[in-house]
Scaffold this motif. Structure first.
Motif, PDB file in Angstrom:
ATOM      1  N   SER A  67       5.727  -8.090   7.727  1.00  0.00           N
ATOM      2  CA  SER A  67       5.272  -6.816   7.177  1.00  0.00           C
ATOM      3  C   SER A  67       6.369  -5.802   7.437  1.00  0.00           C
ATOM      4  O   SER A  67       7.181  -5.992   8.358  1.00  0.00           O
ATOM      5  N   LEU A  68       6.385  -4.754   6.644  1.00  0.00           N
ATOM      6  CA  LEU A  68       7.322  -3.680   6.937  1.00  0.00           C
ATOM      7  C   LEU A  68       6.770  -2.368   6.397  1.00  0.00           C
ATOM      8  O   LEU A  68       5.876  -2.351   5.557  1.00  0.00           O
ATOM      9  N   THR A  69       7.320  -1.282   6.920  1.00  0.00           N
ATOM     10  CA  THR A  69       6.974   0.036   6.411  1.00  0.00           C
ATOM     11  C   THR A  69       8.241   0.712   5.920  1.00  0.00           C
ATOM     12  O   THR A  69       9.353   0.370   6.354  1.00  0.00           O
ATOM     13  N   MET A  70       8.081   1.657   5.012  1.00  0.00           N
ATOM     14  CA  MET A  70       9.216   2.480   4.614  1.00  0.00           C
ATOM     15  C   MET A  70       8.702   3.808   4.078  1.00  0.00           C
ATOM     16  O   MET A  70       7.542   3.913   3.659  1.00  0.00           O
ATOM     17  N   VAL A  71       9.575   4.774   4.125  1.00  0.00           N
ATOM     18  CA  VAL A  71       9.239   6.114   3.649  1.00  0.00           C
ATOM     19  C   VAL A  71      10.269   6.528   2.608  1.00  0.00           C
ATOM     20  O   VAL A  71      11.471   6.340   2.818  1.00  0.00           O
ATOM     21  N   LEU A  72       9.771   7.064   1.505  1.00  0.00           N
ATOM     22  CA  LEU A  72      10.664   7.640   0.492  1.00  0.00           C
ATOM     23  C   LEU A  72      10.362   9.136   0.412  1.00  0.00           C
ATOM     24  O   LEU A  72       9.191   9.532   0.470  1.00  0.00           O
ATOM     25  N   GLY A  73      11.378   9.944   0.270  1.00  0.00           N
ATOM     26  CA  GLY A  73      11.159  11.366   0.058  1.00  0.00           C
ATOM     27  C   GLY A  73      11.143  11.655  -1.433  1.00  0.00           C
ATOM     28  O   GLY A  73      11.833  10.994  -2.212  1.00  0.00           O
ATOM     29  N   LEU A  74      10.319  12.644  -1.818  1.00  0.00           N
ATOM     30  CA  LEU A  74      10.280  13.073  -3.218  1.00  0.00           C
ATOM     31  C   LEU A  74      10.798  14.503  -3.267  1.00  0.00           C
ATOM     32  O   LEU A  74      10.344  15.365  -2.492  1.00  0.00           O
ATOM     33  N   GLY A  75      11.721  14.758  -4.183  1.00  0.00           N
ATOM     34  CA  GLY A  75      12.217  16.130  -4.287  1.00  0.00           C
ATOM     35  C   GLY A  75      13.091  16.283  -5.508  1.00  0.00           C
ATOM     36  O   GLY A  75      13.331  15.318  -6.251  1.00  0.00           O
TER      37      GLY A  75
ATOM     38  N   TYR B 180       0.871  -1.175   0.000  1.00  0.00           N
ATOM     39  CA  TYR B 180       0.000   0.000   0.000  1.00  0.00           C
ATOM     40  C   TYR B 180       0.905   1.221   0.000  1.00  0.00           C
ATOM     41  O   TYR B 180       1.841   1.300   0.784  1.00  0.00           O
ATOM     42  N   ILE B 181       0.617   2.156  -0.901  1.00  0.00           N
ATOM     43  CA  ILE B 181       1.471   3.339  -1.039  1.00  0.00           C
ATOM     44  C   ILE B 181       0.600   4.576  -0.933  1.00  0.00           C
ATOM     45  O   ILE B 181      -0.421   4.677  -1.623  1.00  0.00           O
ATOM     46  N   GLY B 182       1.010   5.491  -0.062  1.00  0.00           N
ATOM     47  CA  GLY B 182       0.302   6.765   0.056  1.00  0.00           C
ATOM     48  C   GLY B 182       1.290   7.902  -0.121  1.00  0.00           C
ATOM     49  O   GLY B 182       2.440   7.807   0.291  1.00  0.00           O
ATOM     50  N   PHE B 183       0.809   8.991  -0.762  1.00  0.00           N
ATOM     51  CA  PHE B 183       1.675  10.153  -0.973  1.00  0.00           C
ATOM     52  C   PHE B 183       1.161  11.309  -0.118  1.00  0.00           C
ATOM     53  O   PHE B 183      -0.048  11.587  -0.095  1.00  0.00           O
ATOM     54  N   PHE B 184       2.081  11.982   0.583  1.00  0.00           N
ATOM     55  CA  PHE B 184       1.679  13.020   1.543  1.00  0.00           C
ATOM     56  C   PHE B 184       2.579  14.246   1.388  1.00  0.00           C
ATOM     57  O   PHE B 184       3.798  14.143   1.477  1.00  0.00           O
TER      58      PHE B 184
ATOM     59  N   ALA C  83      12.869  16.964   1.054  1.00  0.00           N
ATOM     60  CA  ALA C  83      11.676  16.405   0.404  1.00  0.00           C
ATOM     61  C   ALA C  83      10.540  17.411   0.365  1.00  0.00           C
ATOM     62  O   ALA C  83      10.290  18.120   1.325  1.00  0.00           O
ATOM     63  N   GLN C  84       9.801  17.436  -0.767  1.00  0.00           N
ATOM     64  CA  GLN C  84       8.603  18.276  -0.863  1.00  0.00           C
ATOM     65  C   GLN C  84       7.354  17.418  -0.640  1.00  0.00           C
ATOM     66  O   GLN C  84       6.253  17.937  -0.438  1.00  0.00           O
ATOM     67  N   GLU C  85       7.562  16.109  -0.663  1.00  0.00           N
ATOM     68  CA  GLU C  85       6.460  15.167  -0.477  1.00  0.00           C
ATOM     69  C   GLU C  85       7.096  13.876   0.036  1.00  0.00           C
ATOM     70  O   GLU C  85       8.298  13.648  -0.161  1.00  0.00           O
ATOM     71  N   ILE C  86       6.303  13.035   0.709  1.00  0.00           N
ATOM     72  CA  ILE C  86       6.822  11.706   1.066  1.00  0.00           C
ATOM     73  C   ILE C  86       5.865  10.625   0.568  1.00  0.00           C
ATOM     74  O   ILE C  86       4.658  10.858   0.442  1.00  0.00           O
ATOM     75  N   ALA C  87       6.431   9.469   0.277  1.00  0.00           N
ATOM     76  CA  ALA C  87       5.636   8.277  -0.023  1.00  0.00           C
ATOM     77  C   ALA C  87       5.783   7.333   1.157  1.00  0.00           C
ATOM     78  O   ALA C  87       6.910   7.037   1.570  1.00  0.00           O
ATOM     79  N   VAL C  88       4.661   6.919   1.734  1.00  0.00           N
ATOM     80  CA  VAL C  88       4.679   5.959   2.849  1.00  0.00           C
ATOM     81  C   VAL C  88       4.196   4.624   2.301  1.00  0.00           C
ATOM     82  O   VAL C  88       3.135   4.555   1.665  1.00  0.00           O
ATOM     83  N   ILE C  89       4.979   3.594   2.546  1.00  0.00           N
ATOM     84  CA  ILE C  89       4.667   2.275   1.980  1.00  0.00           C
ATOM     85  C   ILE C  89       4.543   1.254   3.107  1.00  0.00           C
ATOM     86  O   ILE C  89       5.393   1.212   4.005  1.00  0.00           O
TER      87      ILE C  89
END
Lengths: 247, 217
Positions: free
Chosen positions: A193-201, A53-57, A87-93
């Protein structure tokens, strides 16, 4: 917007033996354990249900080691500053292979077949790691399409990012949607299960340039380390492969 | 040591389960002494342990050997109990501490400890300090083993040891810890007597802590 993706199970006995080899590549698995792993493999493929599951914030700003999000939540830590500061946005997975494998592994342990349970569990870890890489690669490709860079992924509990901040990620990707729960010790259920965060910029430390493994105190000795460029972990090209369930 | 026992040991060491089962059944049918068979199996496990220490064997090999050993020893146990020749190497209370639910490492260590002849009482996961206290009192255990994979577990280990002290039990037991990030600093912080970095060292520590080895920890 939350994207739900399903991936085909991806398993690699080479990675399994890499994880199991505490001599860091100098030893080979015994014939007996190879035979056991090959026997268990079809069962693992049947039990594993890889979903992400991927959300952008959007990010509001960054100050004092705090990444403030527009939704009112914040991520805190020196590691956050280093990887996500620009980052200007993050993706939470959130990734999970489901709970069927861990149930079967428990049955094997309880039934006096711990070797099967152990190999099943170990292959589950391989499957989860590969799922995470598939999800990361897919997300990076979507980010690149927008003309932005994706940061290397980071997860709570690594470097100085407190494990307790899993709670914040779980507020952004609610359990009703993902089916992944967080207990009072911030451990996830299903366990694989795992979570991770990617920054977008515009300019981020990308996955090809660095990995959170390199910031870990166990970097030199951990058999699970995944650093791009390591002989057993070639850099993956951003992937188109996944079936999107809903947008 | 007979050549049949040598073949049995080799089959166990080489993880040839079917061959081991065949030789084991033949030995039982031929009336071989159960204690002698048990000792052969233990010798095999020692060799497997050494192969693990030298990194020739992976953890899964250790577990496979433990499984073969457990199946054999469970067949021998009734015969040994009947003959009054069962001796425990010591009694251990073992658990994953409060706040942690990781169990695979715990299960493997317990299997190895039982394979080495220890009587082990498994408290499961997320075991509260009181659970350790109650079981130590109930079983008269002389060793407490705690494992935890996450850093939160260090506080739980300390709480458990403090609870043992408050209950007047600390002088009666030796405490060993292991798992994930455990090291000498953690041992010192929580007040344990010893720490082990892997499964084989857990067995060696158990022998030391029960006074069966003279090597200083």
């Amino acid at each position: 917007m939350i994207i739900n993706l399903e991936f085909a199970p991806s398993l690699d006995l080479g990675i399994l033996w890499r994880f199991e080899d505490s001599s860091m590549g100098l030893s080979r698995p015994s014939k007996a354990s190879q035979k056991l792993a090959e026997k268990i493999l079809p069962e693992v493929i049947d039990l594993v249900k890889p979903t992400a599951y991927i959300g952008f914030f959007p990010v509001q700003g960054f100050a004092n080691r705090r990444l403030e999000l527009e939704n009112g939540l914040a991520l805190t830590g020196g590691f956050i500053a280093h990887i996500l500061g620009e980052a200007q946005e993050i993706a939470v997975i959130v990734c999970t292979i489901g709970n069927e494998l861990e149930v079967r592994a428990k049955e094997y342990f309880a039934g006096g077949r711990p070797a099967r349970g152990y190999i099943l569990d170990a292959l589950g870890t391989v499957a989860l790691g590969n799922l995470a890489e598939d999800a990361r690669s897919y997300t990076e490709a979507r980010i690149n399409e927008r003309g932005l860079q994706a940061s290397t992924p980071i997860s709570p509990g690594h470097a100085d990012w407190a494990l307790s901040e899993q709670q914040i990620l779980f507020k952004m990707l609610p359990t009703r949607e993902t089916g992944v729960l967080l207990n009072s010790s911030f451990l996830m259920q299903p366990r694989k299960s795992l979570t991770m965060v990617l920054g977008l910029g515009k300019k981020m430390l990308t996955h090809a340039e660095g990995s959170q493994c390199e910031y870990c105190g166990l970097a030199k000795t951990c058999t699970y380390r995944r650093v791009p460029g390591d002989p057993w972990y070639p850099i993956k090209v951003p992937s188109e492969e996944a079936s999107m369930k809903n947008v | 040591m007979s050549s049949q026992n040598d073949l049995l040991i080799t089959a166990l060491v080489d993880l040839e389960e079917d061959e081991f089962d065949r030789l084991f059944k033949d030995a039982l049918a031929a009336g071989q002494e159960p204690l002698e068979l048990l000792e052969s199996c233990r010798k095999g496990m020692e060799i497997v342990g050494k192969r693990f220490e030298t990194k020739e064997y992976f953890l899964v090999d250790l577990i496979m050997a433990a499984e073969i050993f457990k199946n054999a020893s469970s067949q021998l146990e009734p015969k040994l109990i009947h003959s009054g020749k069962v001796d425990s190497a010591g009694t251990i209370v073992f658990g994953t501490v409060h706040g942690d639910i990781h169990d695979i490492g715990k299960d493997i260590v317990i299997a190895m400890l039982r394979g080495a002849g220890f009587t082990v009482h498994d408290l499961g996961v997320d075991a509260a300090p009181q659970a350790f206290i109650d079981k130590v009192i109930e079983t008269d255990a002389t060793v407490v083993g705690m494992t935890g994979l996450i850093t939160i577990s260090f506080d739980s280990m300390k709480d458990t040891i403090d609870a043992l002290t408050a209950a007047g039990l600390r002088q009666r037991v030796k405490v060993m810890i292991g798992g994930g990030m455990v090291n000498e600093k953690v041992r010192e912080h929580v007040g344990a007597d010893a720490w082990g970095e892997d499964v084989v060292s857990a067995v060696a520590l158990a022998h030391q802590l029960t006074g069966q080895m003279t090597e200083v920890i």
